[in-house]
Enzyme design. Structure first.
Site, mmCIF file in Angstrom:
data_model
loop_
_atom_site.group_PDB
_atom_site.id
_atom_site.type_symbol
_atom_site.label_atom_id
_atom_site.label_comp_id
_atom_site.label_asym_id
_atom_site.label_seq_id
_atom_site.Cartn_x
_atom_site.Cartn_y
_atom_site.Cartn_z
ATOM 1 N N ARG A 93 0.843 -1.206 0.000
ATOM 2 C CA ARG A 93 0.000 0.000 0.000
ATOM 3 C C ARG A 93 0.867 1.240 0.000
ATOM 4 O O ARG A 93 0.553 2.218 -0.683
ATOM 5 C CB ARG A 93 -0.963 -0.029 1.188
ATOM 6 C CG ARG A 93 -2.157 0.890 1.037
ATOM 7 C CD ARG A 93 -1.902 2.288 1.614
ATOM 8 N NE ARG A 93 -1.450 2.187 2.988
ATOM 9 C CZ ARG A 93 -0.452 2.894 3.498
ATOM 10 N NH1 ARG A 93 0.194 3.778 2.774
ATOM 11 N NH2 ARG A 93 -0.061 2.710 4.747
ATOM 12 N N GLY A 133 10.193 13.540 -1.623
ATOM 13 C CA GLY A 133 11.205 13.939 -0.644
ATOM 14 C C GLY A 133 10.799 15.174 0.126
ATOM 15 O O GLY A 133 10.897 16.303 -0.406
ATOM 16 N N GLY A 140 11.296 16.274 10.822
ATOM 17 C CA GLY A 140 10.246 15.298 10.527
ATOM 18 C C GLY A 140 8.880 15.928 10.661
ATOM 19 O O GLY A 140 8.270 16.334 9.667
ATOM 20 N N GLU A 366 3.564 10.005 7.736
ATOM 21 C CA GLU A 366 2.446 10.802 7.206
ATOM 22 C C GLU A 366 1.717 11.537 8.337
ATOM 23 O O GLU A 366 0.496 11.538 8.420
ATOM 24 C CB GLU A 366 1.457 9.900 6.474
ATOM 25 C CG GLU A 366 2.127 9.026 5.442
ATOM 26 C CD GLU A 366 2.105 9.629 4.060
ATOM 27 O OE1 GLU A 366 1.332 10.577 3.836
ATOM 28 O OE2 GLU A 366 2.878 9.182 3.212
#
Lengths: 390, 251, 305
Positions: A93, A133, A140, A366
């Protein structure tokens, strides 16, 4: 024993006929091409190239994008695809999420006509692999402070800096890279083989082992001027990509949870202890009932989010809630499923420990679980709590 | 050239079959699919389509739900879809008559079908339809090609395989072949929903679905197997072989 | 009531199912005529108790199986209920004869009672249909489901010549390929596990498999340890199989193995340990050293009629 997807409220009856046919096609593909090969791929730490070709052949990459050889499906269909792929493995996925939402989408939305024509048809067919990227070793959750930068040099841009945790990086033919040009975040397309660009693979992961994770290194990387994405400036660019990817994850997590439930239920029915299947004991039933409850809620959350996404009536906070909740419960379901499997749960005979380890990554990438909480906190109170500064 | 493929919608072979009141409870069946051998027939028809430019017409007979199997066939490339809509149970004779009439109406030159359906497990349809159309039938086929205007099929026999030739219209009943079945892609699925289905009643085809003689009185579960039997010592192996033949009837 | 049996041609005389079909005919009651396309084994057939008449049906067309041609040759000779065996040829020919005569066909009957009360499996054995037949139908009967009729008859043998022409031509015969059946397709599987002791012992399973037309499977333990092909592996991470008969040799029956084969219709286990979990799912368990039991099993299989 074939896979039986838990759908207690028959939520899939709300899908269109085409969405259900796509579901069945992807589910069959996962049964035939992922399940028999995934454990070996994990052991060897490889993403099989045949998966790239077959995903492209099914025509599901870049699912919700229209034109330029893209499928033009609903966001709900995209969600269903993610769910079925992640039932196989989060790494599969992830490949599709990165290809579709993070690499194809920005070219489709922010690229020039020439860029769209050049890249999108070949990315939809799987001929070209893309990566994305944004994250850097030291940035982060806080991408706005990224240090990768671009400078104009005659008819070129020169990129310097490094990106980290880049899914598909080493196998990618092109990277959509976010870097600061005169202090403003812009998107650039970097191709494999560009001078000063390398993408070494990160080894030693205990999670997403069948997915390639890389660094992207730019050392005076020289790219032609026509590789900048003309259509967007600032964090809106990468964030709009992430919204779509997170949407897919909220569905994908349901697939991983369904896989764990399926395995736990069938194991509990066949494992005999104290002369009875362990499914006959109250503590095990309690666990299974809890899994069913959480999966059903997560399904409804994902489905309704799909409806909202397709109607355009959504805000990023809606996606944050679904991504955070569904990954969170999927991870907990994987842990409980492992527990139901007893010692057998740690073996690669069963998918549960693999899903569990994968979902640890999915919880963090994410937008980490906590960051999504902060997004919701800001939405509720109007007060941002990401930074200590005002 | 036009190729008719007869397909039947059946419960997925992994589905549990529940029986209540002497009937299979269709409501409890979670997944319906094209009967597996029919899928090999469809695949062979699609190969004739790509290699010899044949048009493929998929024909099914069954209740409303079975139109899904036609859409599935369209998703992998069937050109035309014909549904003989009939909600009731069918006897072998009326079923074959209706399918034969549908084939005539489709003006197909040859007919491909699975060797037997996964629900009834009978294997009567292809040879029966052939007989009604006055055509020869070749069974247990794994491949059909057009060679110099003849149809050349590979079929399995008790001693191996043979290649046989038929020089005109024919019905071919498919076994599992070596071909990998094609998988629908998104483009095929989206096209399939636009493809019209010609829906006909048996009466439209001039066929009566009455056929007396054979009456399925009830459907039940197979008898429970007796409890496991344990035998001591190697010498018991020959007794066990006798039981496998006479009790279990599996060798 | 008349019964006509169409007995499938057989290389070595009479087809072995014929006495069973004669027995079925006697259950239905009535006179029984046997038609033998090609005529092989007619004398043997005439000696089965209950057969009244044997027709040797001769013709050039019987050199090649061509159901529509054969049914044209046979249909004019049949009277009353038609019985055949459920073999590939029987299924195809019976359906062709039935359609040609405008009759219904009932395939793969496993039980037959007076008054034409029949039972047959459907849904791959997950269900059983109870059927009643009125009038003349065409019925195929599963081999070995019904006992054979005794010998001791003396029926008349007559010959009929058929001038039907074949519509199918054989271009070439292809000998059976040497490759073995895949476990996911086979109706019988014989699998070995660690109890076999050594990889070379799989040869012994293969020779039993050859006699049964079976596929050879393996447990994960030996696939991993002895480097056998993954395609042989039965179990959680291998194939899930549901053959009619699964023979487990030297397999203890870990839960991961059981997950892949416990839905087999019949399971025969050979293991020296009476406590092995495989016996918990076995229909037939032989507690013995496999080295001793397998040769006896093999001999018994080879000497089956």
């Amino acid at each position: 024993m074939g896979y039986e997807a838990l759908d207690f409220y028959d939520v899939d009856s709300l899908l269109t006929d085409e969405e259900r046919m796509i579901r069945d096609a992807v589910r069959d593909w996962v049964d035939e091409s992922v399940i028999p090969k995934i454990e070996n791929a994990c052991r060897e730490g490889v993403f099989l190239d045949e998966w790239r070709q077959e995903l492209g052949g099914m025509g599901i990459l870049g699912a919700p994008l229209k034109g330029y050889g893209c499928p033009g499906l609903s966001y709900t269909a995209y969600g269903v695809i993610c769910r079925e792929l992640e039932r196989g493995d989060s790494g599969i996925r992830s490949f599709a999420s990165v290809q579709g939402s993070l690499a194809m989408y920005p070219i489709w939305d922010f690229g020039s006509e020439e860029q769209k024509e050049k890249y999108l048809p070949k990315m939809a067919s799987g001929e070209l692999i893309g990566c994305f990227g944004l994250t850097e070793p030291d940035y982060g959750s806080n991408p706005g402070d990224m240090v990768t930068k671009a400078e104009e040099d005659d008819d070129h841009y020169i990129l310097n800096g490094a990106k980290m945790w880049i899914t598909n990086g080493t196998i990618a033919d092109l990277a959509v890279v976010w870097a600061k040009l005169d202090g403003v975040i812009r998107g650039f397309i970097v191709e494999k083989g560009d001078e000063g660009f390398s993408a070494p693979e990160m080894k030693g992961k205990h999670s997403l082992k069948a997915s390639v994770t890389s660094e992207l290194v730019f050392q005076d990387c020289k790219i032609p001027k026509d590789r900048i994405l003309p259509g967007v400036k600032g964090l809106r660019g990468p964030f709009s990509c992430l919204n779509n990817a997170r949407f897919g994850i909220s569905w994908g997590a349901v697939g991983a949870a369904q896989s764990c439930f399926d395995s736990a239920r069938s194991y509990a029915m066949s494992r005999i202890q104290f002369d009875h299947p362990i499914a006959a004991y109250q503590l095990v039933q309690n666990k299974l009932a809890w899994m069913l409850r959480e999966i059903t809620k997560a399904q409804l959350l994902a489905y309704h989010l799909g409806v909202k996404k397709d109607s355009g009536e959504w805000v990023p906070e809606h996606i944050s809630l679904a991504k955070m909740n569904n990954v969170d419960i999927a991870l907990e379901i994987a842990r409980v499923a492992r527990d139901i499997h007893g010692a057998n749960g740690i073996l690669d005979e069963y998918p549960v420990m693999r899903h569990m380890a994968n979902l640890e990554s999915v919880k963090t990438y994410e937008g980490t679980h906590d960051i999504h909480n902060l997004i919701l906190g800001r939405h509720i109170t109007g007060i941002q709590a990401f930074t200590r500064e005002a | 050239m036009k190729v008719a493929v007869l397909i039947k919608q059946v419960p997925d072979t992994t589905a549990r079959i529940s029986i209540s009141g002497g009937l299979v409870d269709e409501g409890s069946i979670s997944k319906w699919t094209i009967s597996p051998y029919d899928e090999y027939a469809l695949e062979a028809a699609l190969k004739l389509q790509s290699e010899s430019g044949a048009k493929v017409v998929a024909i099914t007979l069954g209740p409303q739900r079975s139109s899904k199997s036609l859409i599935d066939a369209a998703a992998v490339g069937a050109d035309e879809l014909m549904h003989v809509l009939y909600e009731g149970d069918t006897g072998s004779l009326s079923l074959q008559s209706a399918l034969a009439a549908a084939v005539r109406k489709s003006e197909a030159d040859i007919v491909l079908a699975g060797k037997q359906a996964a629900d009834t497990n009978s294997g009567s349809t292809a040879p029966g339809v052939a007989q009604m159309l006055g055509l020869p039938c070749v069974g247990l086929v794994s491949e059909v090609k057009v060679v110099d205007g003849n149809f050349v099929a590979t079929r399995s026999t008790s001693s191996g395989m043979e290649r046989v030739s038929v020089n005109g219209p024919c019905v071919f009943a498919f076994d599992k072949g070596d071909e990998e079945l094609r998988r629908p892609n998104v483009r095929g699925i989206m096209m399939a929903k636009k493809k019209p289905i010609e829906s006909l009643s048996p009466a439209d085809l001039g066929v009566s679905m009455e056929d007396g003689g054979v009456n399925v009185e009830s459907v039940g579960y197979p008898p429970e197997k007796p409890a496991g039997q344990t035998f001591q010592g190697a010498a018991s192996a020959s007794e066990v072989v006798t039981k496998l033949r006479e009790e279990a009837n599996v060798i | 009531m008349s019964v006509t049996i169409v007995s499938e041609p057989h290389e070595e005389g009479m087809h072995p199912t014929l006495p069973q079909l004669v027995r079925a005919a006697s259950i239905i009651g009535g006179s029984c005529t046997v038609i033998i396309p090609g005529g092989n084994g007619a004398d043997e057939a005439s000696k089965i108790q209950g057969v009244e008449k044997v027709i040797k049906l001769n013709g050039a067309c019987f050199s090649v199986f061509d159901s529509s041609t054969w049914s044209a040759a046979i249909s004019g000779l049949v009277d009353g209920t038609v019985l055949m065996a459920t073999t590939p040829i029987g299924r195809e020919l019976s359906a062709s004869i039935a359609a040609g005569l405008g009759r219904s066909v009932v395939q793969d009957v496993t039980s037959i009672a007076p008054g034409l009360k029949l039972e047959r499996p459907s849904y791959s054995g997950k269900a059983v249909e109870s059927i009643s037949v009125s009038g003349d139908a065409v019925i195929t009967i599963r081999p070995n489901a019904i006992e054979s009729a005794e010998s001791g008859g003396s029926a008349d043998v007559s010959t009929v010549d058929s001038g039907e022409n074949l519509k199918i031509a054989i271009l070439e015969a292809i000998a059976k390929a040497g490759e073995r059946l895949d476990v996911s397709e086979a109706d019988i599987i014989i699998s070995g596990g660690r109890g076999l002791g050594d990889q070379s012992n799989f040869e012994k399973l293969e020779s039993v498999a050859d006699s049964l037309g079976a596929a050879v499977g393996a447990s994960r333990a030996v696939v991993d340890e002895w480097g056998l092909p993954h395609s042989m592996q039965v179990g959680q991470t291998g194939k899930t199989v549901t053959p009619s008969l699964y023979i487990a040799v030297g397999i203890s029956g870990a839960i991961q193995h059981l997950a892949g084969m416990r839905s087999s219709r019949y399971i025969l286990a050979i293991n020296k340990d009476p406590e092995a979990p495989i016996f918990g799912v076995a229909d037939y368990g032989i507690v013995a050293q496999w080295e001793d039991a397998l040769p006896i099993l093999h001999e018994a299989i080879k000497s089956l009629p």
